[in-house]
Design a protein around this motif. Structure first.
Motif, PDB file in Angstrom:
ATOM      1  N   PHE A 204       1.423  -1.616  -0.051  1.00 29.93           N
ATOM      2  CA  PHE A 204       0.042   0.185  -0.200  1.00 29.93           C
ATOM      3  C   PHE A 204       0.740   1.376   0.166  1.00 29.93           C
ATOM      4  O   PHE A 204       0.415   2.936  -0.384  1.00 29.93           O
ATOM      5  CB  PHE A 204      -0.497   0.166   1.341  1.00 29.93           C
TER       6      PHE A 204
ATOM      7  N   SER B 197       2.750   4.653  -0.532  1.00 26.95           N
ATOM      8  CA  SER B 197       2.677   5.982  -1.036  1.00 26.95           C
ATOM      9  C   SER B 197       0.921   6.033  -1.573  1.00 26.95           C
ATOM     10  O   SER B 197       1.206   7.028  -2.442  1.00 26.95           O
ATOM     11  CB  SER B 197       3.196   5.818  -1.976  1.00 26.95           C
ATOM     12  N   ARG B 198       0.508   5.185  -1.404  1.00 29.08           N
ATOM     13  CA  ARG B 198      -0.662   4.855  -1.603  1.00 29.08           C
ATOM     14  C   ARG B 198      -2.119   5.667  -0.635  1.00 29.08           C
ATOM     15  O   ARG B 198      -1.773   5.893   0.709  1.00 29.08           O
ATOM     16  CB  ARG B 198      -1.824   4.148  -2.279  1.00 29.08           C
ATOM     17  N   THR B 199      -2.577   6.044  -1.374  1.00 25.32           N
ATOM     18  CA  THR B 199      -4.078   5.972  -0.333  1.00 25.32           C
ATOM     19  C   THR B 199      -5.777   4.878  -0.850  1.00 25.32           C
ATOM     20  O   THR B 199      -5.291   4.329  -1.533  1.00 25.32           O
ATOM     21  CB  THR B 199      -5.591   7.873  -0.456  1.00 25.32           C
ATOM     22  N   VAL B 200      -5.865   4.588   0.741  1.00 26.40           N
ATOM     23  CA  VAL B 200      -6.381   3.416   0.758  1.00 26.40           C
ATOM     24  C   VAL B 200      -7.892   4.255   1.598  1.00 26.40           C
ATOM     25  O   VAL B 200      -7.547   4.616   2.191  1.00 26.40           O
ATOM     26  CB  VAL B 200      -5.579   2.302   2.005  1.00 26.40           C
TER      27      VAL B 200
ATOM     28  N   ARG C 108      -4.222   7.903   4.455  1.00 29.01           N
ATOM     29  CA  ARG C 108      -3.549   8.629   3.335  1.00 29.01           C
ATOM     30  C   ARG C 108      -2.411   7.390   4.127  1.00 29.01           C
ATOM     31  O   ARG C 108      -2.102   7.184   5.609  1.00 29.01           O
ATOM     32  CB  ARG C 108      -2.663   9.327   3.462  1.00 29.01           C
ATOM     33  N   TRP C 109      -1.297   6.606   3.525  1.00 31.09           N
ATOM     34  CA  TRP C 109      -1.061   5.032   3.857  1.00 31.09           C
ATOM     35  C   TRP C 109       0.446   5.529   5.069  1.00 31.09           C
ATOM     36  O   TRP C 109       0.979   4.947   5.978  1.00 31.09           O
ATOM     37  CB  TRP C 109      -0.459   4.492   2.633  1.00 31.09           C
TER      38      TRP C 109
ATOM     39  N   ALA D 259      -7.170   0.788  -3.297  1.00 29.66           N
ATOM     40  CA  ALA D 259      -6.472   1.584  -2.925  1.00 29.66           C
ATOM     41  C   ALA D 259      -5.578   2.108  -4.556  1.00 29.66           C
ATOM     42  O   ALA D 259      -6.714   2.070  -5.992  1.00 29.66           O
ATOM     43  CB  ALA D 259      -5.254   0.612  -3.191  1.00 29.66           C
ATOM     44  N   GLY D 260      -5.236   3.537  -4.422  1.00 22.83           N
ATOM     45  CA  GLY D 260      -4.545   4.195  -5.494  1.00 22.83           C
ATOM     46  C   GLY D 260      -4.439   5.757  -5.292  1.00 22.83           C
ATOM     47  O   GLY D 260      -3.667   5.759  -3.847  1.00 22.83           O
ATOM     48  N   SER D 261      -4.134   6.409  -5.690  1.00 25.06           N
ATOM     49  CA  SER D 261      -3.641   7.478  -6.065  1.00 25.06           C
ATOM     50  C   SER D 261      -4.812   9.067  -6.901  1.00 25.06           C
ATOM     51  O   SER D 261      -4.021   9.381  -7.603  1.00 25.06           O
ATOM     52  CB  SER D 261      -2.056   7.893  -6.380  1.00 25.06           C
TER      53      SER D 261
ATOM     54  N   TYR E 226      -9.991   5.460  -7.662  1.00 30.29           N
ATOM     55  CA  TYR E 226      -8.711   4.173  -7.069  1.00 30.29           C
ATOM     56  C   TYR E 226      -8.243   3.616  -8.097  1.00 30.29           C
ATOM     57  O   TYR E 226      -9.795   3.480  -9.121  1.00 30.29           O
ATOM     58  CB  TYR E 226      -9.693   4.040  -6.102  1.00 30.29           C
ATOM     59  N   ASP E 227      -7.541   2.822  -8.711  1.00 33.55           N
ATOM     60  CA  ASP E 227      -7.428   2.053  -9.016  1.00 33.55           C
ATOM     61  C   ASP E 227      -7.675   0.699  -8.993  1.00 33.55           C
ATOM     62  O   ASP E 227      -7.608  -0.231  -9.834  1.00 33.55           O
ATOM     63  CB  ASP E 227      -6.005   1.953  -9.443  1.00 33.55           C
TER      64      ASP E 227
END
Length: 123
Positions: free
Chosen positions: A29, A31-34, A52-53, A98-100, A110-111
């Motif tokens: 996770f 550097s990603r936002t979950v 924010r991870w 999860a994503g940016s 989210y990706d």
């Protein structure tokens, strides 16, 4: 690629508690936002909470603020959603993502998505 697997859903009476887990595999996770989203029958998917991870800043929908808590365990690469004081209107399929995202409350940003876990709150 990130694979997300949720667990912890179930049936609970109003006022009860559940804890959802979301574990990532493939990549971490970092550097990603979950976040957690939910979708009730006949309704659009809606934002519940995000973290924010890196740094751990949390965000909540107004409807769950004070009742739900999002957290993470870096060592386990797992995110949690502790849900207390559950209400029948919390009934939905809950998804982790999860994503940016530019706008973290918007699902399309989210990706990666988990398969969802059902939460049912009886009155």
């Amino acid at each position: 690629q990130v694979q997300l697997v949720e667990s912890g859903g179930g049936l609970v009476q109003a006022g009860g508690s559940l804890r959802l887990s979301c574990t990532a595999s493939g990549r971490t996770f970092s550097s990603r936002t979950v976040g957690w989203f939910r979708q009730a029958p006949g309704k659009e998917r809606e934002f519940v909470a995000a973290i924010r991870w890196s740094g751990g800043t949390t965000f909540y929908a107004d409807s769950v603020k004070g009742r739900f808590t999002i957290s993470r365990d870096n060592a386990k690469n797992t995110m949690y959603l502790q849900m207390n004081s559950l209400k029948p209107e919390d009934t939905a399929v809950y998804y982790c993502a999860a994503g940016s995202p530019v706008l973290l409350r918007v699902a399309r940003g989210y990706d990666f998505w988990g398969q969802g876990t059902q939460v049912t709150v009886s009155s």
